[in-house]
Design an enzyme around this catalytic site. Structure first.
Site, short mmCIF file in Angstrom:
data_model
loop_
_atom_site.label_atom_id
_atom_site.label_comp_id
_atom_site.label_asym_id
_atom_site.label_seq_id
_atom_site.Cartn_x
_atom_site.Cartn_y
_atom_site.Cartn_z
CG ASP A 131 -1.89 1.24 1.30
OD1 ASP A 131 -1.70 2.06 0.61
OD2 ASP A 131 -2.71 1.45 2.36
CB VAL A 132 1.96 3.68 -2.93
CG1 VAL A 132 2.31 2.20 -3.15
CG2 VAL A 132 0.68 4.44 -2.96
CG ASN B 171 1.14 4.05 -13.33
OD1 ASN B 171 0.80 5.55 -13.89
ND2 ASN B 171 1.07 3.08 -12.87
CE LYS C 182 -2.42 11.44 -11.49
NZ LYS C 182 -1.90 10.68 -11.83
CE1 TYR D 152 -6.22 11.59 -11.98
CE2 TYR D 152 -6.69 12.59 -12.96
CZ TYR D 152 -6.12 11.90 -12.78
OH TYR D 152 -5.25 11.21 -13.99
CB THR E 231 -5.90 2.50 -17.64
OG1 THR E 231 -6.54 3.43 -17.44
CG2 THR E 231 -4.96 3.00 -18.86
#
Length: 256
Positions: free
Chosen positions: A61-62, A88, A157, A153, A188
């Site tokens: 889990d990042v 990523n 970014k 989001y 994706t």
């Protein structure tokens, strides 16, 4: 040295490496000779990718920095110092700003931005000690312009691009370059999830929802993950040592 050996003997660690852009990047870097470690939350996708590239799959889990540090140590033990880090891992969501919860904000910022910060710090000693090291963030065109119904989001970014540019300036005299790729809507699983959410609140089918997302790209189609992976490969090549602090768009002219 032949083209397919340009990255021979170099270790690439890819977060979010199980599907989509991450899996495509693993394949491209492996084809150029790199040894691959892929990190992800779900075992099955990362193990599938690792099998294809004869690499190492590490479940992690990042958003848990301690667990992330352990995963990086496991990758080093298996494949040596990290020469290339591709950040990523990311998630998205969509909702009107007024109905966006603080929980959604925190979750998206934690995955898309805070985990990128942690990943960069954890890999930094290796990257600075190496030669022609590479740090590549997978950002988005949403990091270059506004994105309605996706404030967390887009904010994450934008922050990612700011992090990239700050690191590129700070470490410009080192052997490490820091860049970002900024795709538009890519074919994706994340886009599949977005299409499912759109279909659930509208009278459109999921396929119609996918087409509506593709239509937001100026050329009217979804970006193929291989197109993004090819750009990442280019940034990782020794010949790209002078490309630093760049936010490269792969968007069919959407931000032109």
């Amino acid at each position: 040295m032949q083209a397919n050996n340009w990255l021979q003997g170099r270790h690439a660690l890819i977060t979010g490496g199980g599907t989509g852009i991450g899996a495509a990047t693993a394949a491209h870097l492996h084809a150029a000779g790199a040894t691959i470690s892929v990190l992800g939350r779900r075992s099955e996708p990362i193990e599938r990718t690792a099998k294809v590239v004869n690499g190492r799959a590490i479940r992690c889990d990042v958003t848990d920095r301690e667990a992330l540090g352990g995963a990086f140590d496991e990758a080093r033990a298996a494949n040596g110092p990290i020469s290339m880090l591709v950040v990523n891992a990311g998630i998205g969501d969509s909702a009107p700003f007024a109905r966006t919860s603080r929980e959604a904000w925190d979750r998206i910022i934690a995955t898309n931005l805070s985990a990128a910060f942690d990943s960069a710090q954890l890999a930094l000693p290796d990257l600075l000690a190496g030669e022609d090291s590479r740090l590549v963030f997978v950002a988005s065109v949403a990091g270059l312009k506004g994105a309605p119904y996706a404030a967390p989001y887009a904010a994450s970014k934008h922050g990612l691009i700011g992090l990239m540019r700050s690191m590129a300036v700070e470490f410009a005299a080192s052997s490490m370059t820091v860049n970002a790729v900024c795709p538009a809507f890519v074919d994706t699983p994340m886009v599949d999830e977005s299409a499912a959410r759109i279909a659930a609140v509208s009278r459109r089918s999921e396929e119609e929802a996918r087409q509506s997302l593709a239509g937001m790209n100026r050329h009217g189609r979804l970006i193929h993950p291989d197109g993004v992976a090819t750009m990442i490969l280019m940034l990782c090549l020794p010949q790209s040592r002078d490309v630093n602090g760049a936010a490269l768009t792969i968007d069919g002219g959407t931000t032109a």
